[in-house]
Design an enzyme around this catalytic site. Sequence first.
Site, PDB file in Angstrom:
ATOM      1  CB  SER A 285      -6.654  -5.133 -19.016  1.00 33.57           C
ATOM      2  OG  SER A 285      -6.710  -3.735 -19.209  1.00 33.57           O
TER       3      SER A 285
ATOM      4  CB  SER B 105      -2.343  -3.995 -20.547  1.00 30.24           C
ATOM      5  OG  SER B 105      -3.736  -4.176 -20.434  1.00 30.24           O
TER       6      SER B 105
ATOM      7  CE  LYS C 174      -5.934  -3.622 -23.162  1.00 30.37           C
ATOM      8  NZ  LYS C 174      -6.536  -3.246 -21.884  1.00 30.37           N
TER       9      LYS C 174
END
Length: 440
Positions: A65, A129, A68
């Site tokens: 993640s 997230s 991102k």
Amino acid sequence: MKKRLQKIVFVFLASLLAAGTFQLPKKAYAQDDINVHAKAAILVEASTGKILYKKNADQALGIASMSKMMTEYILLKAIKEKKVSWDQKVTISDYAYKISQNRDLSNVPLRQGGKYTLKELYEAMAIYSANGATIAIAEALAGSESNFLNMMDKQAKAFGLTHYKFVNSSGLNNADLQGMQPDRGDATEENAMSARSAAKVAYHLVNDFPEMLKTSSIPEKKFRPGTKDEIDMKNWNWMLPSLVYGKEGVDGLKTGTTDYAGYCFTGTAEQNGMRVITVVLHATNAQGKGGYKARFDETSKLMDYAFNNYSMKTLYPKGYSVKNKKTITVKAGKEKQAPIVTEAPLKAPIKNGESHMYTPVVKLEKQQINAPVKKGTSVGTLLAKHKGGQEPGYLYGPDSPHVDVVVKNGVEKANWFVMMMRGIGGFFSGIWSHTVGSWF
């Protein structure tokens, strides 16, 4: 006799050291071993991009993640360029809806065909997230996640990233996308990036859009408060000061966890006027076991090393001029020389006790410039070179602290009469030199 000679030599060397006329050889740069348990790591001062520590910094590894961060940057850039707005409504696609319903992943449940503002989706992505929200943002900005990957690649190129791969916008394993993933890579691929490249993305985030830290530093927030869709979003960055592994000054940035990537974290913190960026990829404890605590412990090591051993120093003030490089030649100007000075103070993170280890070096783009010359015209760079050896370098630019050198005062072009008189003077000077030289 031998002992007496050794004693004489010792006293002689001691007297030279005391008098300052003899110095031991300076030790070349050697990176301190801070024993970071991670496959790769990097520590960077945020304003200059100076690297304070690195370990296997150029191998592309799973980032989960942490991907991102790139999605955040592209969104913030689109907001700044007024291509989209925070209150713009986004209609949730079947793809984003289905991913958002998987509570085994980090998500806020989205309604199929529902409308959400970009601000709501951004906060869900940055704080919690949320993967479905990330896909919705990608679709809103590019029409499809596949098109968004092209935007990610374009931005990566602009950042100068060299070791990376994007197969989706969220950082999930493609297998978690239920067969709806973009047509890039196989069904079980994931995004990858080197520690250096991750640090570059973070560097641009905190410098180009520092306001994003107000969101990344929120420890907990409700999504759609007061509605049936209300859900608590708890920040996965447990190093925020009020959370379980809280550390002074931490206000970002992005965690990442998958089986492939292990436990990853890109962090940032500011103490005593110095901000640092840290990256750990596939962090473990001393026994080699990964975990939430491990990634924060290893990040804490990096931050402690930076704040305990470095501080921001002004090596040379604004308007500083270097001896023997105080001017630049001006062709056809009223003045033949123009004073040159630093455009701004040269500030850099300096290791404790090493301010004296730097020497100023001016690098001019040209040896002369043509009149007229405006005040503030850039003519080169002032570097601060470390006397003891090579430093670990910078994310961008010369491998030394540097600042632009500019013309202090404008220089007008000389008129025809001045140029004529200079020509006559040069002519007779040449005759005089030739004639007198022939006499001797």
